[in-house]
Design a protein around this motif. Structure first.
Motif, PDB file in Angstrom:
ATOM      1  N   THR A 137       0.845  -1.184   0.000  1.00 22.58           N
ATOM      2  CA  THR A 137       0.000   0.000   0.000  1.00 22.58           C
ATOM      3  C   THR A 137       0.887   1.244   0.000  1.00 22.58           C
ATOM      4  N   PRO A 138       0.703   2.121  -0.988  1.00 19.60           N
ATOM      5  CA  PRO A 138       1.564   3.306  -1.037  1.00 19.60           C
ATOM      6  C   PRO A 138       1.240   4.297   0.070  1.00 19.60           C
ATOM      7  N   LEU A 139       2.242   5.013   0.494  1.00 19.32           N
ATOM      8  CA  LEU A 139       2.030   6.090   1.464  1.00 19.32           C
ATOM      9  C   LEU A 139       1.676   7.342   0.684  1.00 19.32           C
ATOM     10  N   VAL A 140       0.577   7.952   1.046  1.00 26.09           N
ATOM     11  CA  VAL A 140       0.080   9.121   0.333  1.00 26.09           C
ATOM     12  C   VAL A 140       0.128  10.315   1.277  1.00 26.09           C
ATOM     13  N   PRO A 141       0.652  11.449   0.823  1.00 21.79           N
ATOM     14  CA  PRO A 141       0.676  12.635   1.697  1.00 21.79           C
ATOM     15  C   PRO A 141      -0.738  13.053   2.087  1.00 21.79           C
ATOM     16  N   SER A 142      -0.883  13.505   3.301  1.00 18.55           N
ATOM     17  CA  SER A 142      -2.168  13.961   3.804  1.00 18.55           C
ATOM     18  C   SER A 142      -2.526  15.285   3.153  1.00 18.55           C
ATOM     19  N   VAL A 143      -3.818  15.446   2.888  1.00 16.22           N
ATOM     20  CA  VAL A 143      -4.301  16.717   2.365  1.00 16.22           C
ATOM     21  C   VAL A 143      -5.103  17.461   3.423  1.00 16.22           C
ATOM     22  N   ALA A 144      -5.002  17.002   4.674  1.00 19.04           N
ATOM     23  CA  ALA A 144      -5.738  17.630   5.777  1.00 19.04           C
ATOM     24  C   ALA A 144      -5.221  19.043   5.997  1.00 19.04           C
ATOM     25  N   LYS A 145      -6.141  19.938   6.290  1.00 14.32           N
ATOM     26  CA  LYS A 145      -5.774  21.324   6.562  1.00 14.32           C
ATOM     27  C   LYS A 145      -5.322  21.468   8.005  1.00 14.32           C
TER      28      LYS A 145
END
Length: 90
Positions: free
Chosen positions: A80-88
């Motif tokens: 499973t790739p690690l995806v950067p968070s888009v949380a503000k």
């Protein structure tokens, strides 16, 4: 095929067969370490082929103390790739 040769207690150093299913030392309750035949593993792995194999955790099955890989049930988990968070940020 597994390359595990034995299971050894990290506290009392007692060894057990790699065929056993143990979660703690049967003698002292200590944590266990799996010992491998690294020379056989080194002869078995071809780096260029190993690097091209699909990224699943079964790619590393030779490092698992499992003797009957033909009885494994899998959903091809792992990789499973690690995806950067888009949380503000607040």
């Amino acid at each position: 095929m597994t390359y595990a040769t034995s299971i050894q207690c990290m506290h009392c150093k007692k060894t057990f067969s790699s065929e056993l299913t143990l979660f703690a030392c049967a003698s002292c309750g200590g944590p266990l370490d799996i010992l491998y035949n690294y020379q056989q593993i080194k002869r078995q792995i071809v780096n260029s082929v190993f690097l091209r194999e699909p990224i699943t955790h079964w790619k590393y099955s030779m490092f698992y103390p499992i003797n009957q890989l033909d009885k494994i049930v899998t959903l091809q988990e792992g990789g499973t790739p690690l995806v950067p968070s888009v949380a503000k940020e607040d």
